[in-house]
Scaffold this active site. Structure first.
Site, PDB file in Angstrom:
ATOM      1  N   CYS A   1       0.856  -1.209   0.000  1.00 35.65           N
ATOM      2  CA  CYS A   1       0.000   0.000   0.000  1.00 35.65           C
ATOM      3  C   CYS A   1       0.882   1.246   0.000  1.00 35.65           C
ATOM      4  CB  CYS A   1      -0.894   0.042   1.239  1.00 35.65           C
ATOM      5  SG  CYS A   1      -1.947  -1.393   1.441  1.00 35.65           S
TER       6      CYS A   1
ATOM      7  N   ALA B   1       1.004   4.818  -2.272  1.00 33.93           N
ATOM      8  CA  ALA B   1       0.895   6.179  -1.717  1.00 33.93           C
ATOM      9  C   ALA B   1       2.178   6.976  -1.957  1.00 33.93           C
ATOM     10  CB  ALA B   1       0.582   6.100  -0.230  1.00 33.93           C
TER      11      ALA B   1
ATOM     12  N   GLY C   1      11.238  39.046   5.493  1.00 37.69           N
ATOM     13  CA  GLY C   1      10.300  39.005   6.621  1.00 37.69           C
ATOM     14  C   GLY C   1       8.913  38.555   6.183  1.00 37.69           C
TER      15      GLY C   1
ATOM     16  N   GLU D   1       5.428   8.041   5.348  1.00 44.78           N
ATOM     17  CA  GLU D   1       5.591   7.121   4.200  1.00 44.78           C
ATOM     18  C   GLU D   1       7.056   6.740   4.000  1.00 44.78           C
ATOM     19  OE1 GLU D   1       3.245   5.851   2.364  1.00 44.78           O
ATOM     20  OE2 GLU D   1       1.493   7.116   2.621  1.00 44.78           O
TER      21      GLU D   1
HETATM   22  P1  TGC Z   1      11.363  -6.436   4.242  1.00 43.49           P
HETATM   23  O1  TGC Z   1      11.940  -7.753   4.649  1.00 43.49           O
HETATM   24  O2  TGC Z   1      12.156  -5.523   3.378  1.00 43.49           O
HETATM   25  O3  TGC Z   1       9.949  -6.680   3.516  1.00 43.49           O
HETATM   26  C1  TGC Z   1       8.940  -7.529   4.036  1.00 43.49           C
HETATM   27  C2  TGC Z   1       8.116  -7.997   2.829  1.00 43.49           C
HETATM   28  O4  TGC Z   1       7.521  -6.866   2.173  1.00 43.49           O
HETATM   29  C3  TGC Z   1       8.023  -6.739   0.822  1.00 43.49           C
HETATM   30  N1  TGC Z   1       8.278  -5.316   0.589  1.00 43.49           N
HETATM   31  C4  TGC Z   1       7.523  -4.535  -0.188  1.00 43.49           C
HETATM   32  N2  TGC Z   1       6.460  -4.825  -0.938  1.00 43.49           N
HETATM   33  C5  TGC Z   1       5.906  -3.808  -1.623  1.00 43.49           C
HETATM   34  N3  TGC Z   1       6.345  -2.546  -1.553  1.00 43.49           N
HETATM   35  C6  TGC Z   1       7.419  -2.230  -0.794  1.00 43.49           C
HETATM   36  N4  TGC Z   1       7.851  -0.957  -0.716  1.00 43.49           N
HETATM   37  C7  TGC Z   1       8.055  -3.244  -0.068  1.00 43.49           C
HETATM   38  N5  TGC Z   1       9.120  -3.268   0.776  1.00 43.49           N
HETATM   39  C8  TGC Z   1       9.245  -4.547   1.156  1.00 43.49           C
HETATM   40  C9  TGC Z   1       9.289  -7.558   0.791  1.00 43.49           C
HETATM   41  O5  TGC Z   1       9.548  -8.040  -0.506  1.00 43.49           O
HETATM   42  C10 TGC Z   1       8.966  -8.682   1.754  1.00 43.49           C
HETATM   43  O6  TGC Z   1       8.117  -9.596   1.088  1.00 43.49           O
HETATM   44  P2  TGC Z   1       8.160 -11.170   1.429  1.00 43.49           P
HETATM   45  O7  TGC Z   1       7.214 -11.774   0.451  1.00 43.49           O
HETATM   46  O8  TGC Z   1       9.600 -11.552   1.228  1.00 43.49           O
HETATM   47  O9  TGC Z   1       7.727 -11.289   2.854  1.00 43.49           O
HETATM   48  O10 TGC Z   1      10.904  -5.699   5.566  1.00 43.49           O
HETATM   49  P3  TGC Z   1      11.757  -4.949   6.664  1.00 43.49           P
HETATM   50  O11 TGC Z   1      11.125  -5.253   7.983  1.00 43.49           O
HETATM   51  O12 TGC Z   1      13.230  -5.226   6.475  1.00 43.49           O
HETATM   52  O13 TGC Z   1      11.453  -3.400   6.375  1.00 43.49           O
HETATM   53  C11 TGC Z   1      11.926  -2.735   5.308  1.00 43.49           C
HETATM   54  C12 TGC Z   1      11.596  -1.222   5.403  1.00 43.49           C
HETATM   55  C13 TGC Z   1      12.466  -0.527   6.427  1.00 43.49           C
HETATM   56  C14 TGC Z   1      11.875  -0.654   4.034  1.00 43.49           C
HETATM   57  C15 TGC Z   1      10.121  -1.021   5.778  1.00 43.49           C
HETATM   58  O14 TGC Z   1       9.859  -1.439   7.045  1.00 43.49           O
HETATM   59  C16 TGC Z   1       9.663   0.411   5.631  1.00 43.49           C
HETATM   60  O15 TGC Z   1       9.272   0.812   4.546  1.00 43.49           O
HETATM   61  N6  TGC Z   1       9.673   1.255   6.726  1.00 43.49           N
HETATM   62  C17 TGC Z   1       9.069   2.575   6.690  1.00 43.49           C
HETATM   63  C18 TGC Z   1       7.674   2.500   7.227  1.00 43.49           C
HETATM   64  C19 TGC Z   1       6.756   3.502   6.616  1.00 43.49           C
HETATM   65  O16 TGC Z   1       6.972   4.017   5.550  1.00 43.49           O
HETATM   66  N7  TGC Z   1       5.640   3.742   7.283  1.00 43.49           N
HETATM   67  C20 TGC Z   1       4.614   4.574   6.719  1.00 43.49           C
HETATM   68  C21 TGC Z   1       3.343   4.472   7.533  1.00 43.49           C
HETATM   69  S1  TGC Z   1       1.917   5.047   6.692  1.00 43.49           S
HETATM   70  C22 TGC Z   1       2.096   6.685   6.524  1.00 43.49           C
HETATM   71  O17 TGC Z   1       3.072   7.275   6.842  1.00 43.49           O
HETATM   72  C23 TGC Z   1       0.953   7.373   5.935  1.00 43.49           C
HETATM   73  S2  TGC Z   1       1.110   9.067   5.772  1.00 43.49           S
HETATM   74  C24 TGC Z   1      -0.266   9.287   4.873  1.00 43.49           C
HETATM   75  C25 TGC Z   1      -0.562  10.663   4.447  1.00 43.49           C
HETATM   76  O18 TGC Z   1      -1.096  11.442   5.268  1.00 43.49           O
HETATM   77  O19 TGC Z   1      -0.381  10.956   3.235  1.00 43.49           O
HETATM   78  P1  FAD Z   2      11.341   6.810  13.874  1.00 43.59           P
HETATM   79  O1  FAD Z   2      11.111   5.557  13.123  1.00 43.59           O
HETATM   80  O2  FAD Z   2      11.482   6.724  15.349  1.00 43.59           O
HETATM   81  O3  FAD Z   2      12.638   7.524  13.277  1.00 43.59           O
HETATM   82  C1  FAD Z   2      13.379   8.516  13.996  1.00 43.59           C
HETATM   83  C2  FAD Z   2      14.638   8.877  13.186  1.00 43.59           C
HETATM   84  O4  FAD Z   2      15.472   7.731  13.057  1.00 43.59           O
HETATM   85  C3  FAD Z   2      14.325   9.340  11.755  1.00 43.59           C
HETATM   86  O5  FAD Z   2      15.178  10.412  11.423  1.00 43.59           O
HETATM   87  C4  FAD Z   2      14.676   8.124  10.915  1.00 43.59           C
HETATM   88  O6  FAD Z   2      15.055   8.445   9.589  1.00 43.59           O
HETATM   89  C5  FAD Z   2      15.864   7.567  11.687  1.00 43.59           C
HETATM   90  N1  FAD Z   2      16.096   6.142  11.404  1.00 43.59           N
HETATM   91  C6  FAD Z   2      15.209   5.140  11.402  1.00 43.59           C
HETATM   92  N2  FAD Z   2      15.787   3.975  11.095  1.00 43.59           N
HETATM   93  C7  FAD Z   2      17.101   4.236  10.907  1.00 43.59           C
HETATM   94  C8  FAD Z   2      18.250   3.443  10.565  1.00 43.59           C
HETATM   95  N3  FAD Z   2      18.155   2.144  10.368  1.00 43.59           N
HETATM   96  N4  FAD Z   2      19.425   4.074  10.453  1.00 43.59           N
HETATM   97  C9  FAD Z   2      19.546   5.405  10.651  1.00 43.59           C
HETATM   98  N5  FAD Z   2      18.506   6.210  10.978  1.00 43.59           N
HETATM   99  C10 FAD Z   2      17.316   5.618  11.105  1.00 43.59           C
HETATM  100  N6  FAD Z   2       1.535   6.391   9.883  1.00 43.59           N
HETATM  101  C11 FAD Z   2       0.511   5.542   9.569  1.00 43.59           C
HETATM  102  O7  FAD Z   2       0.602   4.332   9.780  1.00 43.59           O
HETATM  103  N7  FAD Z   2      -0.647   6.035   9.025  1.00 43.59           N
HETATM  104  C12 FAD Z   2      -0.831   7.337   8.773  1.00 43.59           C
HETATM  105  O8  FAD Z   2      -1.888   7.746   8.260  1.00 43.59           O
HETATM  106  C13 FAD Z   2       0.223   8.258   9.106  1.00 43.59           C
HETATM  107  N8  FAD Z   2       0.045   9.602   8.914  1.00 43.59           N
HETATM  108  C14 FAD Z   2       1.009  10.466   9.379  1.00 43.59           C
HETATM  109  C15 FAD Z   2       0.742  11.841   9.351  1.00 43.59           C
HETATM  110  C16 FAD Z   2       1.693  12.732   9.866  1.00 43.59           C
HETATM  111  C17 FAD Z   2       1.399  14.185   9.895  1.00 43.59           C
HETATM  112  C18 FAD Z   2       2.936  12.240  10.359  1.00 43.59           C
HETATM  113  C19 FAD Z   2       3.982  13.179  10.888  1.00 43.59           C
HETATM  114  C20 FAD Z   2       3.185  10.887  10.377  1.00 43.59           C
HETATM  115  C21 FAD Z   2       2.223   9.989   9.906  1.00 43.59           C
HETATM  116  N9  FAD Z   2       2.422   8.587   9.994  1.00 43.59           N
HETATM  117  C22 FAD Z   2       1.409   7.713   9.672  1.00 43.59           C
HETATM  118  C23 FAD Z   2       3.608   8.071  10.648  1.00 43.59           C
HETATM  119  C24 FAD Z   2       4.865   8.100   9.801  1.00 43.59           C
HETATM  120  O9  FAD Z   2       4.838   7.119   8.815  1.00 43.59           O
HETATM  121  C25 FAD Z   2       6.068   7.937  10.741  1.00 43.59           C
HETATM  122  O10 FAD Z   2       6.200   9.134  11.469  1.00 43.59           O
HETATM  123  C26 FAD Z   2       7.353   7.610   9.993  1.00 43.59           C
HETATM  124  O11 FAD Z   2       7.264   6.331   9.389  1.00 43.59           O
HETATM  125  C27 FAD Z   2       8.569   7.632  10.926  1.00 43.59           C
HETATM  126  O12 FAD Z   2       8.341   6.910  12.099  1.00 43.59           O
HETATM  127  P2  FAD Z   2       8.628   7.599  13.534  1.00 43.59           P
HETATM  128  O13 FAD Z   2       7.930   8.907  13.554  1.00 43.59           O
HETATM  129  O14 FAD Z   2       8.286   6.625  14.600  1.00 43.59           O
HETATM  130  O15 FAD Z   2      10.181   7.882  13.527  1.00 43.59           O
END
Ligand code: TGC
Ligand code: FAD
Length: 392
Positions: A246, A250, A348, A371
């Site tokens: 997902c 996004a 400013g 994201e």
């Molecule tokens: P990893 O072992 O790399 O992957 C687990 C499984 O997932 C697959 N995969 C993906 N599939 C699709 N798209 C991707 N980008 C994928 N990345 C990995 C992968 O192939 C594997 O599949 P399988 O079949 O082998 O099991 O997992 P990891 O635990 O090492 O994590 C990798 C990492 C750090 C890249 C991942 O955890 C990550 O992306 N962390 C960041 C989390 C994040 O972005 N959170 C966002 C929360 S939602 C949000 O912020 C909404 S804001 C919305 C708004 O207001 O607009």
């Molecule tokens: P952390 O993971 O604690 O990271 C802290 C710092 O450590 C960052 O600078 C990061 O880059 C760094 N870091 C992390 N890993 C490493 C590494 N391996 N090596 C070196 N540095 C590292 N989430 C949802 O699920 N759904 C939503 O709808 C959603 N909406 C959001 C809306 C807003 C306004 C905001 C601010 C966030 C939202 N999020 C949502 C959450 C967002 O995805 C997280 O804030 C983001 O993924 C980072 O997680 P964290 O804030 O816990 O920071």
């Protein structure tokens, strides 16, 4: 001193428009009109009032912007470039508006469409496309959003039901959502649960006092023994790949969205520096200001080319998540640097809400963080290049 009239569009120096189909141009223009006429007049006040402008939802739905890439279920079935252009135009207005559409389309409707049962699709997708049901996506937890594999929220089977316990943090649309897609650890792997707003034990609390994305609803969600019928579990996925797939959707949209924010800043600063007379001449006639403007243009153009190429690859079904990571990193970095520099070039006045850069600058602090932070995307590219996972 010489001046010349440019034949190029300063916000589209490489004429990306000429690469768009007739339908893509039409979508871009109609969303741009909506943003100029309906959204921009509201966004500044909404930002100051710290509220999402709900009154825009019916028009957003009417334009087919919710779940725009989905075929059927009353959705518009547009291609990925159209989705990107929608994000770009909305974020030219405000990142909060694009966030609302990103979450509803890519993080809620997409997983229901990709992993849901027929009953779940029929129940939720048409209502969500019409904006009558709002969704949110809960992956992040307070102990560390970058590492969602370490989630503590868990669900256990209890007869035909599941019992959900835990919490989610920073959830866009959290207190206004009718349905929350909550990712939880189970004995069978990570599963997605459709948690409905009035299920006993589910509470949502708005996060107040944000300095960023103020025109967006952000919440903390709590689950205390929430009983969830098996019909509300997404049957098609049982691993972290579910939520991460997902995010790929996004993040793709965000690569386009931030171009809109950057264009709004460049547009403002071009006007301002042309009219600001300092030391006897418009400040835009100085070398340093021109270099800074040129650099904004270079970054916007690069971002546009990346996103367009990404969209075409996506429409061919050949997208690799690493490509999205590179573009999310590049384009967010470009946009936030442009917004900060534009703020500075307004002097400013740059700290006043009367001008757009500071609002975009503050919003982009969230966009570069959510994201996947910049570091996470850099490490994703590093992993692709070296084959070594440097996260842990
Ligand atoms: P990893 O072992 O790399 O992957 C687990 C499984 O997932 C697959 N995969 C993906 N599939 C699709 N798209 C991707 N980008 C994928 N990345 C990995 C992968 O192939 C594997 O599949 P399988 O079949 O082998 O099991 O997992 P990891 O635990 O090492 O994590 C990798 C990492 C750090 C890249 C991942 O955890 C990550 O992306 N962390 C960041 C989390 C994040 O972005 N959170 C966002 C929360 S939602 C949000 O912020 C909404 S804001 C919305 C708004 O207001 O607009
Ligand atoms: P952390 O993971 O604690 O990271 C802290 C710092 O450590 C960052 O600078 C990061 O880059 C760094 N870091 C992390 N890993 C490493 C590494 N391996 N090596 C070196 N540095 C590292 N989430 C949802 O699920 N759904 C939503 O709808 C959603 N909406 C959001 C809306 C807003 C306004 C905001 C601010 C966030 C939202 N999020 C949502 C959450 C967002 O995805 C997280 O804030 C983001 O993924 C980072 O997680 P964290 O804030 O816990 O920071």
């Amino acid at each position: 001193m010489s001046t010349r009239n440019s034949k190029l569009d300063p916000l589209d120096l490489f004429d990306i428009r000429s690469e768009l189909s007739e339908e893509e141009c039409m979508v871009k223009d109609s969303v741009a009109r909506f943003v100029d006429e309906q959204a921009i007049p509201l966004m500044r006040e909404a930002f100051e009032q710290h509220r999402f402008p709900n009154e825009l939802i019916p028009q957003v739905a009417e334009l087919g912007l919710l779940g725009s890439s989905i075929e059927g279920y009353d959705c518009a079935g547009m291609n990925s470039v159209c989705y990107g252009l929608i994000c770009q135009e909305l974020e030219r207005g405000d990142s909060g508006l694009r966030s609302f559409v990103s979450v509803q389309s890519s993080l809620v409707m997409f997983p229901i469409y990709a992993y849901g049962s027929d009953e779940q699709k029929n129940r939720w997708l048409p209502a969500m496309a019409r904006g009558e049901a709002i969704g949110c996506f809960g992956l992040t937890e307070s102990h560390g959003g970058s590492d969602p594999g370490n989630m503590k929220t868990q669900a256990k089977r209890d007869g035909r039901d599941w019992i959900l316990n835990g919490s989610k943090m920073w959830i866009t649309n959290g207190t206004v959502a009718d349905a929350a897609i909550i990712w939880a650890m189970t004995e069978e792997g990570v599963k997605g649960f459709i948690v409905e707003k009035d299920m006993p034990g589910f509470t949502a609390q708005e996060i107040e006092n944000k300095f960023s994305l103020r025109a967006s609803n952000t919440a903390a969600l709590f689950f205390d023994n929430v009983r969830i019928p098996n019909e509300n579990v997404l049957p098609g996925i049982s691993s972290l790949k579910g939520p991460l797939s997902c995010l790929t959707q996004a993040r793709y949209g965000i690569t386009w969205g931030v171009i809109g924010a950057a264009q709004a800043c460049l547009d403002e600063v071009l006007r301002y520096t042309a009219n600001r007379v300092l030391f006897g001449r418009p400040v835009s006639h100085t070398q340093t200001i021109q270099i800074r403007l040129a650099d904004m243009s270079r970054r916007i153009t690069t971002a546009q080319l990346l996103s367009l190429r990404l969209g075409r690859i996506k429409d061919k079904g050949e997208l690799n998540p690493t490509q999205v990571s590179l573009a999310k990193w590049n384009n967010c970095r470009a946009a936030i640097d442009i917004a900060r520099d534009a703020r500075d070039m307004l002097g400013g006045s740059g700290i006043s809400a009367e001008y757009v850069p500071i609002r975009h600058m503050l919003n982009l602090e969230s966009v570069i963080t959510y994201e996947g932070t910049e570091t996470i995307h850099q490490l994703a590219v590093g992993r692709e290049l070296t084959g070594v996972n440097a996260y842990g």
